[in-house]
Design an enzyme around this catalytic site. Structure first.
Site, PDB file in Angstrom:
ATOM      1  N   GLN A 177      -5.078  -3.106  -6.098  1.00 19.67           N
ATOM      2  CA  GLN A 177      -6.069  -4.162  -5.113  1.00 19.67           C
ATOM      3  C   GLN A 177      -6.617  -4.809  -5.760  1.00 19.67           C
ATOM      4  OE1 GLN A 177      -7.854  -2.264  -2.828  1.00 19.67           O
ATOM      5  NE2 GLN A 177      -7.324  -0.643  -2.543  1.00 19.67           N
ATOM      6  N   SER A 192       1.053  -3.187  -5.423  1.00 23.45           N
ATOM      7  CA  SER A 192       2.019  -1.883  -3.997  1.00 23.45           C
ATOM      8  C   SER A 192       1.482  -2.958  -3.139  1.00 23.45           C
ATOM      9  CB  SER A 192       0.956  -0.666  -3.803  1.00 23.45           C
ATOM     10  OG  SER A 192       1.180  -0.795  -1.996  1.00 23.45           O
ATOM     11  N   CYS A 202      -6.608   7.746   0.415  1.00 24.49           N
ATOM     12  CA  CYS A 202      -5.749   8.363   0.064  1.00 24.49           C
ATOM     13  C   CYS A 202      -6.645  10.369  -0.118  1.00 24.49           C
ATOM     14  CB  CYS A 202      -5.820   8.158  -1.379  1.00 24.49           C
ATOM     15  SG  CYS A 202      -4.452   7.168  -1.179  1.00 24.49           S
ATOM     16  N   THR A 221      18.203   4.464  -4.715  1.00 24.28           N
ATOM     17  CA  THR A 221      19.624   3.376  -4.247  1.00 24.28           C
ATOM     18  C   THR A 221      18.229   2.345  -3.754  1.00 24.28           C
ATOM     19  OG1 THR A 221      21.364   4.481  -3.230  1.00 24.28           O
ATOM     20  CG2 THR A 221      20.821   2.097  -2.657  1.00 24.28           C
TER      21      THR A 221
END
Length: 376
Positions: A176, A196, A322, A234
């Protein structure tokens, strides 16, 4: 539409889209391939790693790209604890994101023990509580930089000094705060940190973990030896360059407009408390994220307030995305000492530099009409 839910996800930035586009088209190669197509993708990936490291005050080799904040949190908590020679004791705060809390509880199923530090009415961890909780077998401490539901900013530098004195790695969930608050790994003194992409304006599905090589770490994903064997799979050059571009743009905005955003937040909070009957602020009044305001409305349904606002073109949330859809009251709000019925009335407004003050004041004005009507 007025969008006031950037703590859930931010609009994708043009800079991130433009940075990613070449690696979704002409430079599409697998960065592990040794031919020219793969090498072009590898070059973009490593430039992005270096850019993220520069913006965080770290070295390029200390940055791992992940699928997002949840993976990075899990990797830090589990990976550091599993590699620790001290033991399996984990310390977290009571207001952590579920990615941290559930990662710690998972370790408890395999002989670990978890201590949850309490917080005060503003959501702050007391440094002396951390000091008292550390044991000889403490493997890792995980405490967030800022809370997504109430916006409170933790005293990370002080907590890091305590952890360092005991020789215990401190992981910080900065999902955040990244791109909003200054983040310099050397100044903070932390041993791991999570960000994120989609909170910054990158597409969903990419995150990063700051993890110096000196920190013992057990990889959770095996099978390809990418990223020095610490996170196989990957790599995604498009996601990495988008994350780097979004982080750079966000840091630039914070440096030039951060104080103005915080002042806008304070005026919005003042208008809400003055105009909306019964509105109560949650979290710290000033030690909070600059684009964050959260309230409870005792006696009402938070979900009903959200629906009324959306009908008027204002989109916000009741807390962490979430936990959306859950009937359980927020563990964060309960940790502040709120009663469950009051915790269920929460409404959160989160916004960035591009949201004008007029949009915030319209939200306050609408609530000043909605709340008395709902009490009738």
């Amino acid at each position: 539409m007025i969008y006031l839910d950037e703590a859930a996800t931010a609009p994708v930035r043009r800079e991130a889209l433009e940075a990613a586009w070449p690696y979704l088209t002409a430079e599409f190669g697998n960065p592990s391939s040794v031919h020219t197509v793969g090498e072009a993708a590898r070059a973009g990936l490593e430039r992005a790693r270096a850019d993220v490291a520069r913006l965080l005050g770290a070295r390029a080799g200390e940055i791992l790209f992940t699928s997002g904040g949840t993976e990075a949190d899990n990797a830090a908590v589990k990976g550091i604890a599993l590699a620790s020679a001290r033991g399996r004791h984990v310390i977290v705060s009571a207001v952590e994101h579920p990615a941290v809390l559930e990662a710690a509880e998972f370790l408890g199923r395999f002989g670990g023990e978890v201590t949850r530090l309490p917080v005060d009415a503003d959501g702050l961890v007391a440094p002396e509580a951390l000091d008292a909780a550390i044991r000889p077998d403490t493997a890792v401490i995980s405490i967030q930089h800022a809370n997504s539901e109430i916006g409170t900013i933790q005293p990370v530098e002080e907590l890091a000094r305590i952890a360092s004195r005991h020789g215990v790695p401190l992981h910080v969930d900065a999902v955040q705060s990244a791109g909003t608050l200054p983040l310099d790994m050397r100044a903070l003194g932390v041993q791991a940190l999570t960000i994120s992409g989609h909170k910054l304006g990158a597409p969903k599905g990419v995150g990063a973990l700051y993890l110096p090589l000196r920190v013992p770490f057990e990889p959770l994903i095996h099978g390809g030896a990418q990223q020095r064997g610490r996170r196989s799979g990957t790599e995604d050059p498009a996601g990495a360059v988008a994350l780097a571009a979004a982080l750079e743009a966000s840091c630039r905005d914070a440096a030039t407009q951060g104080e103005a955003l915080a002042a806008r937040r304070d005026r919005f909070i003042g208008a809400m408390l003055e105009q909306v009957p019964g509105a109560r602020l949650t979290g710290a009044r000033h030690r909070r994220l600059p684009g964050h305001a959260s309230f409870v409305f005792p006696g009402l349904s938070g979900e009903s307030v959200l629906l009324e606002l959306e009908a008027r073109g204002i989109v916000c949330s009741s807390g962490s995305a979430c936990a959306a859809g859950s009937d359980e009251p927020s563990h964060v709000l309960l940790s502040l000492g709120l009663e469950p019925d009051v915790a269920r009335t929460a409404v959160r407004f989160t916004f960035g530099h591009r949201v004008p003050e007029s949009d915030l004041m319209r939200a306050a004005s609408e609530l000043a009409r909605i709340v008395p009507a709902m009490h009738r």
